[in-house]
Design an enzyme around this catalytic site. Structure first.
Site, PDB file in Angstrom:
ATOM      1  CE1 TYR A   1      -1.714 -37.992  -8.799  1.00  0.00           C
ATOM      2  CE2 TYR A   1       0.542 -37.228  -8.679  1.00  0.00           C
ATOM      3  CZ  TYR A   1      -0.362 -38.251  -8.836  1.00  0.00           C
ATOM      4  OH  TYR A   1       0.082 -39.533  -9.029  1.00  0.00           O
TER       5      TYR A   1
ATOM      6  CG  HIS B   1      -2.710 -40.879 -14.051  1.00  0.00           C
ATOM      7  ND1 HIS B   1      -2.756 -39.649 -13.442  1.00  0.00           N
ATOM      8  CD2 HIS B   1      -2.535 -41.763 -13.045  1.00  0.00           C
ATOM      9  CE1 HIS B   1      -2.613 -39.792 -12.130  1.00  0.00           C
ATOM     10  NE2 HIS B   1      -2.487 -41.066 -11.863  1.00  0.00           N
TER      11      HIS B   1
END
Length: 321
Positions: A51, A113
């Site tokens: 992010y 992830h």
């Protein structure tokens, strides 16, 4: 749901069902947004290396802690291991950087992830690397099996630096394989879930394994308008007539209906908003009562449309096929 948390296996930790997602929060806004979210009442924050805002997330968290708004133990902080750091040589180095970036002493939950081991990218070259391929024309994969990566996460738990570990974007087969060798069982699976993509069979099976579920992209295509063609062309669930009819019936927003739909299925949710009003509204969902007719209306929206799919990003990776 009658409680405001999900109990995680092994540790018994209470994971809040109403969390705050940090994806796509601009770095210039992130510190203040996270700080305000804590003031509003959020206690779970979902972040990731990918992010690109972990420093700012950490600043917002630590500002609130230093001002006495919360204690560290009041918060549940989640972050994720990115694809280019799957090698057993690189897992701990990334984790240590993430701890340093956020200014925290431990994470409550650390997730893989994607089950996609990509070739290592030196942070000095680009960080976060995203789906970086450099001069190559396609994704470059690392010869790094998930079992080696998972063993490194288990060592991080042993060191007391992550209380729980889990996975994101894994299918049944990937989880089934993981369970054959995991010394520490995954506590959480984080996947895309909304009325367009309810994934009922996967959800049922995962729960039977004692693994809790966090739903991301609860509003469907909203976060993908600038990323994929389906994100542009699919009707936003926030604007869908069927969702509006349920919202009008209960005098709440469409966003609140979609989040309540998830809670009724015992999913934790992690919506994001930089708008103070929506931030508050996304928390005020515990007292909404959807009835059988409402659920029938929302369940009828199922199309199995997935928006977070590497294949649609042009990478040629049919991860979910």
């Amino acid at each position: 749901m009658s409680t405001d948390y999900l109990t995680l296996n092994r540790t018994g930790d209470k994971m809040p069902i109403r969390g705050f997602g940090c994806w796509k929060i601009d770095t210039k806004d992130c510190e203040e947004t996270v700080y305000q979210a804590i003031k509003t009442g959020y206690r779970l924050f979902d972040g990731a290396c990918d992010y690109g805002n972990e420093v700012e997330v950490g600043r917002g968290i630590n500002k609130a802690i230093n001002e006495g708004l919360v204690k560290r133990e009041d918060l549940f902080i989640v972050t994720k291991l990115w694809n280019t750091f799957h090698s057993k040589k690189h897992v701990r180095a990334l984790f240590d950087r993430q701890l340093k970036d956020t200014g925290l002493e431990y994470f409550d939950l650390y997730l893989i992830h994607f089950p996609v081991p990509l070739q290592y990218v030196d942070p000095a070259t680009v960080y976060p690397p995203g789906w970086y391929v450099g001069d190559a024309k396609s994704l470059q994969f690392e010869q790094s099996p998930i079992h080696e990566c998972w063993a490194e996460l288990e060592k991080i738990v042993d060191a007391g630096l992550a209380r729980n570990i889990g996975v994101a974007n894994f299918n049944c087969q990937a989880i089934l394989d993981l369970l054959t060798y995991a010394r520490i069982k995954p506590a959480v699976l984080q996947i895309e879930l909304h009325p367009y993509l309810p994934q009922e069979r996967l959800v049922k099976w995962v729960k039977e394994q004692g693994i809790q579920i966090t739903a991301y992209s609860s509003f469907g295509p909203t976060s993908y308008v600038d990323l994929t063609e389906s994100g542009k062309t699919y009707t936003s669930l926030l604007e869908h007539a069927s969702v509006k009819s349920v919202a009008d019936k209960h005098n709440v927003s469409t966003g609140q209906v979609l989040l309540r739909w998830a809670l009724d299925r015992e999913f934790a949710v992690i919506p994001k908003s930089v708008n103070a009003g929506r931030m508050k509204a996304n928390l005020e969902i515990l007292d909404i009562k959807l009835d059988a007719e409402d659920n029938k209306t929302l369940d009828s929206l199922k199309t199995n449309q997935r928006f977070n799919d590497p294949m649609t990003y042009g990478f040629g990776l049919p991860l979910f096929d």
